[in-house]
Design an enzyme around this catalytic site. Structure first.
Site, PDB file in Angstrom:
ATOM      1  CG  HIS A  82      -1.604   1.351   1.425  1.00 29.56           C
ATOM      2  ND1 HIS A  82      -1.354   2.182   2.489  1.00 29.56           N
ATOM      3  CD2 HIS A  82      -2.530   1.988   0.655  1.00 29.56           C
ATOM      4  CE1 HIS A  82      -2.099   3.273   2.381  1.00 29.56           C
ATOM      5  NE2 HIS A  82      -2.817   3.180   1.278  1.00 29.56           N
ATOM      6  CB  SER A  83       0.836   4.301   0.304  1.00 28.92           C
ATOM      7  OG  SER A  83       1.184   5.652   0.161  1.00 28.92           O
ATOM      8  CG  MET A  84       7.145   4.063   1.244  1.00 29.06           C
ATOM      9  SD  MET A  84       7.883   4.425   2.853  1.00 29.06           S
ATOM     10  CE  MET A  84       7.834   2.789   3.612  1.00 29.06           C
ATOM     11  N   GLY A 136       3.647  -0.156  -1.742  1.00 30.74           N
ATOM     12  CA  GLY A 136       3.378  -0.506  -3.131  1.00 30.74           C
ATOM     13  C   GLY A 136       4.449   0.012  -4.065  1.00 30.74           C
ATOM     14  CB  ILE A 137       6.416   3.158  -4.129  1.00 27.26           C
ATOM     15  CG1 ILE A 137       5.229   4.096  -4.401  1.00 27.26           C
ATOM     16  CG2 ILE A 137       7.667   3.666  -4.840  1.00 27.26           C
ATOM     17  CD1 ILE A 137       5.399   5.489  -3.833  1.00 27.26           C
TER      18      ILE A 137
END
Length: 294
Positions: A107-109, A111-112
């Site tokens: 999720h978010s970071m 996911g990056i």
């Protein structure tokens, strides 16, 4: 108070000089499914989704680490840089699953990090799932001098958290940014994200995470990594208009990001914001389970 329907097991593992705290659900020894949290979160952020997940999702060995300097993992000595998250993930997989690909959800970071890793080590990722985690706003070289000046100023000033009045203040903050959390969920998550002492309550995270990254985010390099992703990929987005506004991109520019992933399924979930797994935990869990079963 909220009580998890499927409580996690906790363990620690030392990785690259950092004591990593892991939460584990599901079946030990089964195929690993790693859940990677976002900035200022911890492994507990996935609990609501797992409580509402179909039984097939809990047939995996579900593992969520606290990133270095977050939650109950230890703090790093020198600071926090994206290559360190990639190296930590590489070390975690070498320990958990030395052979064969795994499923990554971030999720978010998180996911990056997962998206970059899936292109850097494509043979290690069999399925990739991103909850609003493909990249940051593009930067320009002209931004570098000001970014470095800000970073140097932050280094000189040091970092600390403002003391919170108590768990109630943290819970109220969470409900402000995670509008669909009910009071019991917010109170439970607040207890996971804060620590109390004689001088008050503060975030568990290292306050140095608030320092700006001195290295600019280079979108072209990230896109080059995404073009190397060979895994089937599911990208779940919430409010696409808000996402585009944050990225500063037109729909056409955003489409160029998605086009980098060869085997991509892109889905926008209705009535969701950035924290999809809090806004619609049952729906996210079902979409993830369906995708993994394909």
């Amino acid at each position: 108070m909220y009580q998890p329907l499927y409580p996690a097991r906790q363990q620690y593992q030392r990785l690259r000089g950092v004591d990593y705290r892991l939460l584990r659900w599901g079946q030990a020894g089964a195929q690993p499914l790693l859940l990677l949290h976002g900035w200022m979160d911890s492994a507990e952020t996935f609990q609501f989704m797992l409580d509402e997940a179909p039984a097939t999702l809990r047939e995996y060995d579900v593992i969520a680490p606290d990133w270095r300097g977050f939650g109950l993992s230890s703090w790093a000595g020198e600071g926090y840089y994206f290559p360190d998250y990639l190296a930590d993930l590489d070390a975690l997989l070498a320990w958990l699953a030395p052979a064969g690909p795994v499923a990554l959800l971030g999720h978010s970071m998180g996911g990056i990090v997962a998206g970059l890793y899936a292109g850097i080590r494509p043979e290690r990722v069999g399925k990739l799932i991103s909850l609003e985690g493909f990249g940051l706003p593009a930067t320009q070289p002209e931004q570098a001098p000001a970014r470095y000046r800000r970073w140097l100023d932050e280094q000189a000033a040091g970092a600390s958290w403002r003391s919170l009045a108590g768990l109630e203040e943290m819970a109220a903050r969470l409900q402000k940014t995670h509008a669909k959390l009910d009071g019991d969920q917010a109170a439970w998550l607040a207890a996971a994200l804060t620590a109390g002492g004689d001088d008050g309550w503060r975030y568990r995270a290292d306050p140095r995470h608030r320092w700006v990254n001195p290295v600019l985010y280079r979108l072209e390099e990230a896109m080059a990594c995404w073009r190397e992703v060979s895994a089937d990929t599911l990208w779940l987005a919430g409010d696409e208009a808000k996402l585009l506004s944050w990225l500063g991109e037109t729909p056409e520019q955003f489409a160029l990001r998605r086009a980098c992933i060869a085997r991509l399924q892109y889905q926008v979930l209705p009535d969701c914001g950035h924290n999809l797994h809090h806004d619609a935990p049952a729906l996210v869990a079902q979409r993830v389970a369906d995708f993994l079963a394909q």
